[in-house]
Design a protein around this motif. Structure first.
Motif, PDB file in Angstrom:
ATOM      1  N   HIS A 246       0.891  -1.389  -0.073  1.00 54.77           N
ATOM      2  CA  HIS A 246       0.115   0.180  -0.023  1.00 54.77           C
ATOM      3  C   HIS A 246       0.893   1.284   0.059  1.00 54.77           C
ATOM      4  O   HIS A 246       0.574   2.164  -0.492  1.00 54.77           O
ATOM      5  CB  HIS A 246      -1.085   0.024   1.162  1.00 54.77           C
ATOM      6  N   GLU A 247       1.873   1.383   0.647  1.00 52.21           N
ATOM      7  CA  GLU A 247       2.917   2.464   0.497  1.00 52.21           C
ATOM      8  C   GLU A 247       3.384   2.559  -0.884  1.00 52.21           C
ATOM      9  O   GLU A 247       3.470   3.708  -1.236  1.00 52.21           O
ATOM     10  CB  GLU A 247       4.156   2.083   1.511  1.00 52.21           C
ATOM     11  N   MET A 248       3.860   1.471  -1.541  1.00 53.82           N
ATOM     12  CA  MET A 248       4.153   1.544  -2.926  1.00 53.82           C
ATOM     13  C   MET A 248       3.002   2.106  -3.841  1.00 53.82           C
ATOM     14  O   MET A 248       3.237   2.964  -4.850  1.00 53.82           O
ATOM     15  CB  MET A 248       4.565   0.408  -3.554  1.00 53.82           C
ATOM     16  N   ARG A 249       1.843   1.830  -3.453  1.00 57.64           N
ATOM     17  CA  ARG A 249       0.715   2.371  -4.395  1.00 57.64           C
ATOM     18  C   ARG A 249       0.571   3.825  -4.051  1.00 57.64           C
ATOM     19  O   ARG A 249       0.285   4.526  -4.807  1.00 57.64           O
ATOM     20  CB  ARG A 249      -0.557   1.667  -3.660  1.00 57.64           C
ATOM     21  N   PHE A 250       0.611   4.450  -2.665  1.00 59.21           N
ATOM     22  CA  PHE A 250       0.433   5.756  -2.361  1.00 59.21           C
ATOM     23  C   PHE A 250       1.647   6.448  -3.250  1.00 59.21           C
ATOM     24  O   PHE A 250       1.302   7.405  -3.722  1.00 59.21           O
ATOM     25  CB  PHE A 250       0.667   5.977  -0.981  1.00 59.21           C
ATOM     26  N   ASP A 251       2.726   6.052  -3.075  1.00 60.59           N
ATOM     27  CA  ASP A 251       3.820   6.636  -4.186  1.00 60.59           C
ATOM     28  C   ASP A 251       3.631   6.774  -5.599  1.00 60.59           C
ATOM     29  O   ASP A 251       3.766   7.737  -6.161  1.00 60.59           O
ATOM     30  CB  ASP A 251       5.336   5.695  -3.912  1.00 60.59           C
ATOM     31  N   GLU A 252       2.911   5.536  -6.026  1.00 64.68           N
ATOM     32  CA  GLU A 252       2.513   5.468  -7.425  1.00 64.68           C
ATOM     33  C   GLU A 252       1.264   6.745  -7.844  1.00 64.68           C
ATOM     34  O   GLU A 252       1.598   7.141  -8.541  1.00 64.68           O
ATOM     35  CB  GLU A 252       1.865   4.235  -7.760  1.00 64.68           C
ATOM     36  N   ILE A 253       0.594   6.543  -6.957  1.00 66.46           N
ATOM     37  CA  ILE A 253      -0.464   7.655  -7.213  1.00 66.46           C
ATOM     38  C   ILE A 253      -0.011   9.025  -7.198  1.00 66.46           C
ATOM     39  O   ILE A 253      -0.250   9.895  -7.841  1.00 66.46           O
ATOM     40  CB  ILE A 253      -1.820   7.233  -6.085  1.00 66.46           C
ATOM     41  N   ILE A 254       0.794   9.172  -6.129  1.00 69.75           N
ATOM     42  CA  ILE A 254       1.583  10.541  -5.970  1.00 69.75           C
ATOM     43  C   ILE A 254       2.276  11.078  -7.249  1.00 69.75           C
ATOM     44  O   ILE A 254       2.006  12.214  -7.653  1.00 69.75           O
ATOM     45  CB  ILE A 254       2.362  10.733  -4.579  1.00 69.75           C
ATOM     46  N   SER A 255       2.848   9.897  -7.833  1.00 69.70           N
ATOM     47  CA  SER A 255       3.567  10.265  -8.911  1.00 69.70           C
ATOM     48  C   SER A 255       2.809  10.428 -10.192  1.00 69.70           C
ATOM     49  O   SER A 255       3.139  11.327 -11.066  1.00 69.70           O
ATOM     50  CB  SER A 255       4.777   9.162  -9.221  1.00 69.70           C
TER      51      SER A 255
END
Ligand SMILES: [Zn+2]
Length: 327
Positions: A246-255
């Motif tokens: 989920h942390e990776m998902r957050f980073d992906e969405i922010i990018s």
């Protein structure tokens, strides 16, 4: 397909044809007085056949059987109405029971999907193919509701309920502290990532899900019995992986939002999904639906954290990075 997991505790594999989940794990605890069946499968012929074959082989008498259903999704609850007898109790949780009682408000989902950029022609197709609609329980049965800490005993097994909201409003797991067994439903799965979706503005499922993961991390567990795929032991490592996912998902969405403001449908189309299709455009509509629900759950979490904001653009909702988080 039946597997004996522990003394008097069996797994029946219930096929879920054409679903990437492949099958549901239904657990059966046998006892001379009352048996317990945990989760059941879709309200559909192949599921019913597999269940009946399994129960026959195990010699389970449905007239002496109760049910525990971890959450309201059709692959867990759908078949139960076809299995109950006059004496059966169905143990369930209140938040999910309330949802079912309110009715399945498909129109509300559709307007929320439109608001989030879902193309009109695809919305109509989802209504025809969504397994949650096709294979749900034929009626709303009477539930015996349980909550955090409530006990259920069957033979040598003394379970207590662990509330794990996130995958659904009131998802309930069962923990046997003496035997260190954890019946996980769809809260923790080993081979696939539990899908956390949001289809309304009223709650923040991912926030609740992450808190539920922390709660389970603290328990002392030797064996996890999940709702799908393989039984496993390394639950703390798996919880760390899910948190990381989920942390990776957050980073992906922010990018993704760093490039431009956009609606949830557009965001989902650029996220990486681990099902095998050549492109977003050829995803089956029901899989797209799950993906967008998951994108919306992550967007909601980031919005409540103050990392992103939403606004209306015409009839659609778009998300943008807050300036202090711009890349
Ligand atoms: Zn499931």
């Amino acid at each position: 397909m039946i597997e004996e997991i522990l003394a008097n505790l069996y797994k029946i594999e219930i096929p879920l044809p054409e679903s990437p989940l492949k099958a549901l794990n239904s657990y059966v605890i046998k006892n001379s007085e009352r048996n317990l069946i945990i989760d059941t499968g879709w309200n559909q012929e192949e599921c019913m056949n597999a269940m009946q074959t399994g129960l026959k082989e195990l010699g389970v008498d449905l007239r002496k059987t109760d049910f525990f259903i971890t959450h309201l999704h059709a692959d867990h609850l759908g078949l139960v109405s076809n299995l109950i007898t006059d004496t059966s109790k169905i143990y369930f949780n209140q938040p999910d029971a309330d949802r079912l009682k309110a009715g399945f408000l498909w129109d509300d989902f559709v307007s929320f999907a439109r608001l989030n950029g879902y193309p009109e022609k695809e919305v109509q197709a989802v209504g025809r193919s969504h397994p949650g609609l096709k294979f749900r329980s034929k009626e709303n049965p009477v539930f015996h509701t349980l909550k955090e800490g409530d006990p259920i005993s069957i033979g040598d097994y003394a379970f207590r309920c662990v509330a794990t909201p996130g995958h659904s409003w009131g998802h309930l797991c069962l923990y046997e502290p003496g035997k260190k067994i954890f019946v996980a439903g769809d809260h923790i799965l080993n081979d696939i990532t539990p899908n956390i979706q949001l289809w309304s503005d009223e709650w923040n499922p991912l926030k609740e899900y992450l808190a539920s993961l922390e709660k389970v991390y603290e328990l002392d567990i030797e064996l996890v019995l999940p709702g799908h795929r393989t039984i496993f032991r390394n639950y703390r490592e798996r919880i760390r992986e899910l948190r990381h996912h989920h942390e990776m998902r957050f980073d992906e969405i922010i990018s993704i939002l760093g490039k431009r403001s956009q609606n949830a449908f557009r965001v989902a189309s650029q996220m990486s999904w681990d099902i095998v299709y050549d492109s977003w455009d050829v995803f089956p509509v029901s899989q797209k639906w799950f993906a967008i629900g998951e994108a919306i759950a992550h967007l909601k979490y980031l919005e409540e954290k103050g990392i992103i904001r939403r606004e209306m653009r015409g009839k659609k909702r778009v998300f943008s990075l807050n300036s202090n988080h711009a890349i």
